[in-house]
Design a protein around this motif. Sequence first.
Motif, PDB file in Angstrom:
ATOM      1  N   UNK A 133       1.059  -1.196   0.065  1.00 45.48           N
ATOM      2  CA  UNK A 133      -0.103   0.087  -0.022  1.00 45.48           C
ATOM      3  C   UNK A 133       0.948   1.240  -0.047  1.00 45.48           C
ATOM      4  N   UNK A 134       1.893   1.202   0.755  1.00 46.98           N
ATOM      5  CA  UNK A 134       3.155   2.530   0.901  1.00 46.98           C
ATOM      6  C   UNK A 134       3.331   2.692  -0.586  1.00 46.98           C
ATOM      7  N   UNK A 135       3.914   1.848  -1.334  1.00 46.78           N
ATOM      8  CA  UNK A 135       4.518   2.189  -2.683  1.00 46.78           C
ATOM      9  C   UNK A 135       3.203   2.642  -3.409  1.00 46.78           C
ATOM     10  N   UNK A 136       1.934   2.066  -3.325  1.00 42.08           N
ATOM     11  CA  UNK A 136       0.911   2.489  -4.237  1.00 42.08           C
ATOM     12  C   UNK A 136       0.545   4.032  -3.924  1.00 42.08           C
ATOM     13  N   UNK A 137       0.468   4.407  -2.591  1.00 39.83           N
ATOM     14  CA  UNK A 137      -0.110   5.634  -2.176  1.00 39.83           C
ATOM     15  C   UNK A 137       1.026   7.059  -2.293  1.00 39.83           C
ATOM     16  N   UNK A 138       2.544   6.429  -2.540  1.00 51.35           N
ATOM     17  CA  UNK A 138       3.473   7.540  -2.755  1.00 51.35           C
ATOM     18  C   UNK A 138       3.179   8.406  -3.275  1.00 51.35           C
ATOM     19  N   UNK A 139       2.639   8.409  -4.740  1.00 50.69           N
ATOM     20  CA  UNK A 139       2.515   9.268  -5.667  1.00 50.69           C
ATOM     21  C   UNK A 139       1.429  10.302  -5.270  1.00 50.69           C
ATOM     22  N   UNK A 140       0.518   9.843  -4.625  1.00 52.34           N
ATOM     23  CA  UNK A 140      -0.885  10.883  -4.504  1.00 52.34           C
ATOM     24  C   UNK A 140      -0.915  11.312  -2.989  1.00 52.34           C
ATOM     25  N   UNK A 141      -0.001  11.043  -2.168  1.00 50.74           N
ATOM     26  CA  UNK A 141       0.090  11.662  -0.835  1.00 50.74           C
ATOM     27  C   UNK A 141      -0.187  13.200  -1.027  1.00 50.74           C
ATOM     28  N   UNK A 142       0.132  13.754  -2.053  1.00 49.40           N
ATOM     29  CA  UNK A 142       0.333  15.289  -2.085  1.00 49.40           C
ATOM     30  C   UNK A 142      -1.145  15.723  -2.215  1.00 49.40           C
ATOM     31  N   UNK A 143      -2.017  15.074  -2.810  1.00 52.52           N
ATOM     32  CA  UNK A 143      -3.303  15.466  -3.384  1.00 52.52           C
ATOM     33  C   UNK A 143      -4.267  15.485  -2.089  1.00 52.52           C
ATOM     34  N   UNK A 144      -4.072  15.005  -0.811  1.00 50.27           N
ATOM     35  CA  UNK A 144      -4.871  15.035   0.104  1.00 50.27           C
ATOM     36  C   UNK A 144      -4.272  15.554   1.360  1.00 50.27           C
ATOM     37  N   UNK A 145      -5.104  16.241   2.284  1.00 51.61           N
ATOM     38  CA  UNK A 145      -4.947  16.608   3.672  1.00 51.61           C
ATOM     39  C   UNK A 145      -4.769  15.221   4.561  1.00 51.61           C
ATOM     40  N   UNK A 146      -5.754  14.607   4.467  1.00 49.21           N
ATOM     41  CA  UNK A 146      -5.902  13.440   5.165  1.00 49.21           C
ATOM     42  C   UNK A 146      -6.090  12.173   4.551  1.00 49.21           C
ATOM     43  N   UNK A 147      -5.628  11.150   4.970  1.00 47.48           N
ATOM     44  CA  UNK A 147      -5.781   9.780   4.215  1.00 47.48           C
ATOM     45  C   UNK A 147      -6.364   8.763   5.455  1.00 47.48           C
ATOM     46  N   UNK A 148      -7.435   8.451   5.319  1.00 49.03           N
ATOM     47  CA  UNK A 148      -7.903   7.578   6.519  1.00 49.03           C
ATOM     48  C   UNK A 148      -7.835   6.048   6.126  1.00 49.03           C
ATOM     49  N   UNK A 149      -7.436   5.291   6.754  1.00 51.90           N
ATOM     50  CA  UNK A 149      -7.264   3.908   6.364  1.00 51.90           C
ATOM     51  C   UNK A 149      -8.180   2.974   7.471  1.00 51.90           C
ATOM     52  N   UNK A 150      -9.249   2.301   6.943  1.00 52.05           N
ATOM     53  CA  UNK A 150     -10.379   1.706   7.755  1.00 52.05           C
ATOM     54  C   UNK A 150      -9.594   0.035   7.605  1.00 52.05           C
ATOM     55  N   UNK A 151      -9.089  -0.302   8.727  1.00 50.53           N
ATOM     56  CA  UNK A 151      -8.501  -1.859   8.744  1.00 50.53           C
ATOM     57  C   UNK A 151      -9.461  -2.847   9.042  1.00 50.53           C
ATOM     58  N   UNK A 152      -9.226  -4.176   8.807  1.00 47.08           N
ATOM     59  CA  UNK A 152      -9.863  -5.198   9.403  1.00 47.08           C
ATOM     60  C   UNK A 152      -9.616  -5.486  10.705  1.00 47.08           C
ATOM     61  N   UNK A 153     -10.644  -6.137  11.492  1.00 46.64           N
ATOM     62  CA  UNK A 153     -10.425  -6.375  12.917  1.00 46.64           C
ATOM     63  C   UNK A 153      -9.396  -7.426  13.253  1.00 46.64           C
ATOM     64  N   UNK A 154      -8.289  -7.343  12.766  1.00 46.17           N
ATOM     65  CA  UNK A 154      -7.122  -8.093  13.354  1.00 46.17           C
ATOM     66  C   UNK A 154      -5.627  -7.638  12.981  1.00 46.17           C
TER      67      UNK A 154
END
Length: 285
Positions: A133-154
């Motif tokens: 996920x880190x590599x995928x988000x690398x390029x778009x991080x500047x387009x947002x103020x906040x990135x909220x990641x909803x994780x599974x229960x584990x």
Amino acid sequence: MARVIATINLKGGVGKTTTTAALGEFMAAEFGQRVLLVDLDPQTNLTTMMIGEERWRELNELGRTLATLFHRAVDPDADAFDIEKALQHDVSPVTAVRGVDLLASSLDLMEIQEGLSFQQYADPESHRPIEVLHSALDRIGDDYDYILVDCPPNLGMLTLNGLRVADGYIVPTIPDILSTYGIPQLQQRVEKFSDRTGHTIRELGLVITKYRSASSLHRTIIEQLQRDDRIANVVPAWIPEANQIAASAEFVPYGTLKRKYGGAGQFDALRMLTETILMNAQVYL
Ligand SMILES: Nc1ncnc2c1ncn2[C@@H]1O[C@H](COP(=O)(O)OP(=O)(O)O)[C@@H](O)[C@H]1O
Ligand SMILES: [Mg+2]
């Protein structure tokens, strides 16, 4: 660069997804933030809350969900992930909410997750399976103020991918005995992971969900949590248990957030929750 906040708890049904959805919507509509929601849970609840089941099916058939990203990571012959196509712009069924984007989840992630675990098992020293996920988000991080990641229960590979990109995390919990069990252990695991990957992940707060004011047990547990010095901060806005918040899981159009969540205290609690998280994020992240 966006501040990234992961929503975690080892328990299901404690309001992780509901809290993440509301935080995203309130950050955008009430505080003018550009928000990206990342749905890492194979149950796809955040996805269907934001775009409905029909549109999710279309995306899934077109390979425009996070399943494609993770599938490629475990199978180099699988289709490539195109983040531009996968990004869904201006989601949320609330007209007043502008500027919330989504990376959708998929039921297919359940199986793919096993492939990631196998990779990790085969080569425990490798960081690759947690960097997807880190590599995928690398390029778009500047387009947002906040990135909220909803994780599974584990704390499986998908959640670790979420924590790998996170600067901070929140833990939603119902203030009862079973739901709050194991929170210190969860914090310790995050701390260990943070040490192992060499990046700091700060605790932004414990979020009280499904609070029943008539329940003396709820009140007692909240007092215990507030006194517990292992917990950095219990967010003072407690989210009440309310039919309208439960109904927000369904994808139906609303004009405003007050209409969606209800004006009998729910809107105010969610707004105050968002304000607190934003303040904590600005101080700590
Ligand atoms: N404040 C609330 N009042 C009433 N129902 C709620 C509230 N928060 C969540 N729910 C409902 O409880 C269930 C579990 O919530 P959810 O956010 O999906 O939890 P999780 O993501 O932790 O599994 C869902 O049916 C949701 O609609
Ligand atoms: Mg959930």
